[in-house]
Write an enzyme that holds these catalytic residues in place. Structure first.
Site, PDB file in Angstrom:
ATOM      1  N   SER A   1       0.866  -1.180   0.000  1.00 22.16           N
ATOM      2  CA  SER A   1       0.000   0.000   0.000  1.00 22.16           C
ATOM      3  C   SER A   1       0.902   1.228   0.000  1.00 22.16           C
ATOM      4  CB  SER A   1      -0.870   0.038   1.256  1.00 22.16           C
ATOM      5  OG  SER A   1      -0.101   0.468   2.369  1.00 22.16           O
ATOM      6  N   ASP A   2       0.367   2.391  -0.340  1.00 21.08           N
ATOM      7  CA  ASP A   2       1.123   3.607  -0.072  1.00 21.08           C
ATOM      8  C   ASP A   2       0.964   3.913   1.423  1.00 21.08           C
ATOM      9  OD1 ASP A   2       2.657   5.864  -0.272  1.00 21.08           O
ATOM     10  OD2 ASP A   2       1.554   6.753  -1.921  1.00 21.08           O
ATOM     11  N   TYR A   3       1.724   4.867   1.888  1.00 20.42           N
ATOM     12  CA  TYR A   3       1.735   5.293   3.291  1.00 20.42           C
ATOM     13  C   TYR A   3       0.296   5.488   3.796  1.00 20.42           C
ATOM     14  CZ  TYR A   3       3.942   8.090   7.075  1.00 20.42           C
ATOM     15  OH  TYR A   3       4.416   8.584   8.257  1.00 20.42           O
ATOM     16  N   THR A   4      -0.146   4.674   4.711  1.00 19.41           N
ATOM     17  CA  THR A   4      -1.520   4.712   5.246  1.00 19.41           C
ATOM     18  C   THR A   4      -2.630   4.633   4.188  1.00 19.41           C
ATOM     19  OG1 THR A   4      -1.550   7.151   5.359  1.00 19.41           O
ATOM     20  CG2 THR A   4      -0.925   5.989   7.379  1.00 19.41           C
ATOM     21  N   GLY A   5      -2.316   4.087   3.022  1.00 20.16           N
ATOM     22  CA  GLY A   5      -3.334   3.983   1.958  1.00 20.16           C
ATOM     23  C   GLY A   5      -4.558   3.186   2.389  1.00 20.16           C
TER      24      GLY A   5
END
Ligand code: BGC
Length: 762
Positions: free
Chosen positions: A303-307
């Protein structure tokens, strides 16, 4: 790799054959035959893991060491201290960390994993090595301006050589998002607006980062991001909604990802944005059907950062547990930063909401990657404090930074051959917020590079000229606010000079992530400075600093010479001086069109004709244009001048291309100037009539050609049917017979030389 075989095959096939192949069982067999080998011990290891340990292997966290570099670049988290993180390592609750701080940190964490955790699974260290590690190369959009994928491969290789020595196994790069709206601040991190250039740079950078063998101590795993269509954010607003047809997605935004995959990339990052109502992080169609199904991708997705967490704010998941479930079942193997997988996957499996087999498959992908990186053989293979020092900012990498810097510079204008400047006998005033000082040189998205070690413009100029005493430096203005007495001092310096270098534009924090700009212009205080300096009447060379295309106006656009210098990194000042004083004839070309007005965004040269195109010449009523401005760029994609005088003539093209044949297109390119140059010769086509409307032009090929003064070269390109593919009404690649226009030209909106041909029926 197996993927390369598939893609070449697909590329060489026509529409029908391609569709048939996609449904052929032999295809599945071929993919299996080429499947990535997973060492046998991995399944044994998975069998011994608890659900909590499995979730740990799917959990990546920002490093806490030294206060955490990661949180300086991202929204602050509330994770544990470094000691707390070491405890998590001992408990097997982490697969690894990112944006940590060097080999010493990695050594301590890896030692804890290998001596004190139950299963002794090595950690994976990741980082945003976007355009260099300690040696900083030009921002990617600048490097794309070189139109030299080989250069992008070499700088990525050098970045791996440095970063892998600092304990980094995995870089979150390349960003391969196409950017057609220059308000989007992350334009700086990609290859610009064009699909072909985007594909070529994507594959070059993957090859460069990953090297020959991922096990090598100078290779890193690359990551194609952000999957997908992150650059298509509405109104160029970072993180904003994307509402896009499947056709445009497949034709414009997905191809660079496919190119990265074909070059062997083995990690993908899901994007923050939604696509037509579904956040990418929860989009099973994107990750399972397209990526793993159609493309047979065998790496893992992070995932992206906290996606995953952000799907709650999207209004797509009710809470953390549901967000974890949706992301995981959609195909995101690893969660970055939120900790949601660690907190919720074990329970989701126990309650039967997530099949354990799915969890095992993801853990297998991650462990297989650790094995491919050689971490099970030697968990410390990239961790060596001495090697980290020895490989940092070496002479060859700094020389490469200078080469990359000068090749990234684009000369937009050079009236009266103001450039190059003589090295002796001229009084030079360098004026502007970027004239000197250890700031805003490296550019956005630098985790480890230090502006304090980078070469500023004044230093570069002083090193190049015969007499430093003839160079004066005046700030004149701040980036977004005036400085007291700045304009007066600048005007006085301009008066006392023979030539002015006006160093203006964007600072590092005006572009990059979350730095969307509604007005893509040179900020007002700097415009006031530019006007005041221009009024003095001395020749002005604008040395523009920018992370995106800008709408240039007033004294800036009227200056006789303009150099687009982006953020060039460690050797910036020397690279600019190389061009200013003629040691290097500029070769860079715009990878993104500079508009006439900010209101023209989004804009790409490859726009559709519409039913009411304005014919060449004056603006006509009831035609597609804004009031008062032509529907074209001020400086289009592909534009860039050299110190030569280049003439295009003698297009030669056969009247038709056989269905299975090849079309040879050539033109003569002559340098009528008095300096040796390299010209980027570009080939564009336009499909006149198709079952889906086609862009007014599409780049199909380009070549950099060296031309001595007075020399000519016939530049030849070969086109095949698959160069004319597009995504048809069924959202599948097709080719249709018919008439095509073809140009060999110095940019996307100049005529160059033009002809046409017919693609014959099968
Ligand atoms: C960015 C990613 C980056 C990640 C980790 C995110 O905000 O979108 O590109 O890799 O942070 O730093």
């Amino acid at each position: 790799m197996f993927d390369t075989r598939i893609s070449r095959r697909a590329a060489l096939m026509g529409a029908g054959a391609f569709a048939a192949w996609m449904h052929n069982p032999a295809r599945a067999m071929l993919w299996q035959a080429g499947a990535l080998p997973v060492p046998a011990f991995i399944d044994g290891l998975i069998a011994r893991m608890t659900l909590a340990e499995k979730a740990g292997q799917l959990t990546l966290m920002p490093a806490a060491w030294g206060g955490g570099v990661a949180t300086a670049l991202n929204p602050a988290g509330n994770g544990p201290s470094f000691d707390g993180q070491l405890d998590e390592v001992r408990q097997g609750r982490l697969t690894g960390v990112f944006n940590g701080n060097g080999a010493e940190m990695a050594r301590r964490m890896q030692t804890a994993a290998m001596t004190q955790s139950r299963l002794k699974i090595p950690l994976l260290f990741a980082a945003d090595v976007i355009h260099g590690h300690r040696t900083i190369f030009p921002v990617p959009v600048g490097e794309a301006a070189s139109f030299e994928p080989g250069l992008a491969e070499r700088t990525a290789r050098a970045a791996s050589y440095e970063a892998a020595a600092a304990g980094i196994d995995w870089t979150f790069a390349p960003m391969v998002d196409i950017a057609r709206d220059q308000r989007w601040g992350r334009t700086m991190e990609g290859a610009g607006e064009d699909v072909l250039l985007g594909e070529l740079i994507a594959e070059a950078r993957v090859r460069g980062f990953q090297g020959k063998d991922l096990k090598d101590d100078d290779a890193m795993l690359a990551c194609a991001k952000h999957f997908a269509a992150y650059g298509a954010a509405e109104a160029g607003l970072d993180y904003n909604t994307v509402d896009i047809s499947e056709r445009t997605l497949r034709e414009v935004y997905l191809p660079p990802f496919k190119a990265a995959l074909d070059a062997g990339v083995l990690s993908f990052m899901a994007s923050f944005n939604e696509i037509s109502g579904v956040p990418s992080t929860g989009n099973g169609w994107l990750m399972e059907e397209v990526l793993r199904g159609e493309w047979a991708y065998q790496g893992f997705v992070v995932s992206d950062y906290t996606g995953d967490m952000e799907m709650i704010d999207h209004g797509f998941a009710a809470d953390a547990r549901e967000a974890a479930k949706l992301a995981f079942l959609a195909g995101v193997d690893m969660s970055m930063t939120s900790g949601f997988y660690r907190d919720h996957l074990p329970d989701l499996v126990e309650k039967g909401e997530v099949p354990v087999a799915r969890m095992d498959a993801s853990v297998r992908r991650v462990l297989a990657m650790k094995a491919r990186l050689g971490l099970f053989d030697d968990p410390f293979r990239r961790i060596d404090v001495k090697r980290e020092k020895a490989r940092s900012r070496t002479k060859p990498t700094l020389a490469l930074a200078r080469e990359a810097g000068r090749k990234s510079i684009v000369m937009l204008k050079n009236e009266g051959d103001l450039l190059p400047l003589p090295k002796a006998g001229k009084r030079i005033a360098i004026i502007g917020p970027f004239a000197s000082g250890q700031h805003d040189i490296n550019g956005p998205w630098v985790v480890y590079g230090d502006n304090g070690q980078a070469v500023d413009l004044a230093t570069g100029v002083k090193a190049a000229v015969a007499d430093k005493g003839l160079v004066t430096v005046v700030e004149g203005s701040g980036v977004e606010a005036p400085v007291p007495g700045g304009i007066e001092a600048a005007v006085a310096a301009a008066r006392a000079a023979d030539v002015v270098l006006l160093a203006i534009g964007e600072s590092e924090n005006l572009s990059g992530e979350a730095q969307s700009r509604a007005e893509i212009v040179v900020p007002a205080p700097q415009m006031a400075l530019a006007e005041a300096v221009a009024a003095v009447g001395k020749p002005v060379v604008v040395v523009l600093k920018n992370g995106r295309a800008l709408a240039l106006a007033g004294a800036v656009v009227q200056a006789p010479a303009i150099l687009v210098t982006w953020f060039l990194g460690s050797e910036s000042g020397h690279a600019i001086a190389d061009v200013l004083f003629g040691d290097y004839s500029p070769t860079g070309r715009l990878p993104c069109s500079f508009p006439r007005s900010p209101g023209q965004q989004p804009y790409s040269y490859a726009h559709k004709p519409t039913g009411r195109p304005n014919p060449p010449g004056d603006l006509q009523p009831y035609k597609a244009h804004y009031r008062g401005i032509p529907n074209s760029a001020l400086f289009p994609f592909g534009h860039g001048l050299t110190y030569g005088r280049i003439e295009y003539s003698g297009l030669s093209v056969a009247p038709s291309m056989a269905w299975d044949g090849e079309l040879v297109v050539s033109a003569k390119v002559t340098n009528r100037g008095s300096r040796a140059v390299e010209e980027v010769v570009q080939l564009y086509t336009h499909d006149r009539v198709a079952s889906v409307t086609r862009p007014v032009r599409e780049l199909k090929a380009f070549r950099k050609v060296a031309l001595a003064p007075g020399a000519s070269e016939v530049v030849t390109f070969r086109l095949r049917r698959d160069n004319l593919l597009f995504i048809g009404r069924e959202n599948k690649p097709i080719v249709e017979p018919g008439k095509f226009d073809v140009w060999i030209a110095p940019s996307a909106e100049t005529e160059g030389v033009r002809g046409s041909f017919e693609l014959a029926r099968a």
